[in-house]
Enzyme design. Structure first.
Site, PDB file in Angstrom:
ATOM      1  CG  ASP A 205      -1.735   1.235   1.372  1.00  0.00           C
ATOM      2  OD1 ASP A 205      -2.678   1.384   0.571  1.00  0.00           O
ATOM      3  OD2 ASP A 205      -1.436   2.060   2.256  1.00  0.00           O
ATOM      4  CD  GLU A 230      -2.295   2.613  -3.439  1.00  0.00           C
ATOM      5  OE1 GLU A 230      -3.423   3.096  -3.608  1.00  0.00           O
ATOM      6  OE2 GLU A 230      -1.722   2.579  -2.324  1.00  0.00           O
TER       7      GLU A 230
END
Length: 437
Positions: A205, A230
């Site tokens: 993330d 990400e």
């Protein structure tokens, strides 16, 4: 005759070996949650457990599960006590382990959503600032203080940490990943998620929050079989508000990250998503760059690109950057037949009732051994039509134009079709679906 038979047997073995290697490389990721999943009565892990067979039937090889630990925010993206799995809003640690075991029984690998850029503290220090962290165990693992916060995160830091190696996250303390204790204890926690909980890989993330060198440290220390980051960059837009045709800077950032981290590291192909969701609005010329390649990361480094239509941020109830809802299946026809690793979103399979169409496309991918590095030959890219051949075995058409002239050879037949998309497969030798890896 015996010599001829032996030769044919060897040839058949070689062909099957080649086909098998393609199948081993073939990967399809499934995001097994959305932004509201934490609210599920009875627990999300238990609910998902009841749908393992349905998910396996779509042909996926990997499932991405939500952040597993205690979190200040119910969705899991403001983590605190990292070892405390029982405080998750998705269910208990035992339920998570049972869910992972169920997926493993279907030969599906499980990917944990890893949120390590920032962390929420349990207690205040003498300054009255929340910067005293608890790890979630009786011992001192991950029990940190302000020394483990980046020095330039002045809202929380005591100034003794290293400067941040990436982008700032304002809502919580940015962790100092150059601190050797931080590196050691986070690596130990990740290895515990593998060995004790059962995870196989990581979704990183907000990977822009720390450098690729830092990410490489954790990947090298934990040896995951699958990693996807990400890295959500801002695309370039023209004065009319439309995405620029040339997004080379955007995709170069993704390529640079994947190459710097190395090993199994890949990145979500935000460039392909941005171009594709603009292209299906009558601008399919966007889907070929100036060199005749795909315009996203898959045009440059497809083996390290994870393509997707929407996720819990861009779609779901956040809906921050959604794909046009009436053209979602055109998007899936593209990513499920093209190079890269396609990611299927939970909402589209179960909430939008697109399971059958998506499963049919995933079966085409598996049957023909389409893999991240498959060869892509773009045959047409005009405003109302896009046609491409993949590995000389599959042809995909998206767009409103019905007649594509002589672009489809006579030895290809239709195997999937829907609203403004069609997929053809070459007649003859088929790759058996076989066992998924």
């Amino acid at each position: 005759m015996a010599k001829h038979s032996t030769t044919m047997s060897c040839l058949l073995f070689f062909v099957l070996l080649c086909l098998g290697s393609h199948l081993a490389q073939a990967q399809v990721l499934f995001q097994g949650f959305n932004w509201e999943s934490w609210k599920k009565q009875g627990g999300w892990y238990n609910f998902l457990h009841s749908h393992v067979d349905d998910i396996a039937a779509t042909g996926v090889t990997h499932v991405w599960l939500p952040p597993p630990s205690h979190s200040v925010a119910p969705q899991g993206y403001m983590p605190g006590r990292l070892y405390d799995l029982d405080a998750s809003k998705y269910g208990t640690g035992a339920e998570l382990r049972s869910l992972i075991a169920a997926f493993h029984s279907k030969s599906i690998k499980c990917v944990a959503d890893i949120v390590i850029n920032h962390r929420c503290a349990d207690y205040k220090d003498s300054r009255g600032i929340y910067c005293i962290f608890e790890g979630g165990t009786p011992d001192s693992r991950l029990d940190w203080g302000p020394d483990m916060i980046c020095s330039d995160d002045t809202q929380y830091s005591n100034g003794r940490g290293h400067r941040d190696t990436g982008a700032d996250f304002g809502a919580a303390p940015d962790i100092d990943h150059l601190n050797t204790r931080v590196q050691t204890e986070l690596s130990d926690w990740l290895n515990w998620l593998k060995s004790d909980v059962g995870f196989d890989g990581w979704r990183l993330d907000f990977a822009k929050g720390y450098s690729a060198t830092v990410a490489k440290t954790y990947v090298d220390n934990t040896d995951p079989s699958f990693v996807v980051a990400e890295i959500w960059s801002n695309m370039r837009y023209d004065g009319n508000g439309e995405p620029s045709w040339n997004q080379d800077g955007d995709r170069q950032e993704l390529v640079n990250w994947a190459q710097a981290v190395g090993g199994p590291a890949s990145a979500f192909d935000f460039t392909t998503k941005g171009e594709l969701q603009a292209a299906v609005q009558g601008e399919l010329w966007r889907m070929k760059d100036g060199n005749g390649k795909a315009p996203g990361m898959i045009g440059w480094l497809p083996e390290k690109a994870v393509t997707f239509i929407d996720n819990h941020d861009t779609g779901s109830t956040q809906n921050s950057w959604p794909f046009p809802s009436d053209k979602v299946m055109q998007g899936y026809a593209y990513i499920l037949t093209h190079p890269g690793v396609p990611c299927i979103f939970y909402d589209h399979v179960f909430d939008w009732n697109l399971k059958q169409e998506i499963s049919t496309l995933a079966a085409v991918r598996s049957r023909n051994g389409i893999h991240p590095g498959s060869k892509l030959n773009i045959l047409a890219a005009d405003g109302d039509v896009y046609v491409a051949m993949i590995d000389d075995k599959v042809i995909t058409k998206i767009g409103t134009r019905y007649d594509v002239g002589n672009l489809i050879p006579s030895d290809f037949h239709v195997v999937a079709h829907g609203n403004n998309y069609c997929v053809w497969e070459k007649s003859g030798l088929r790759v058996p679906a076989g066992r998924r890896h």
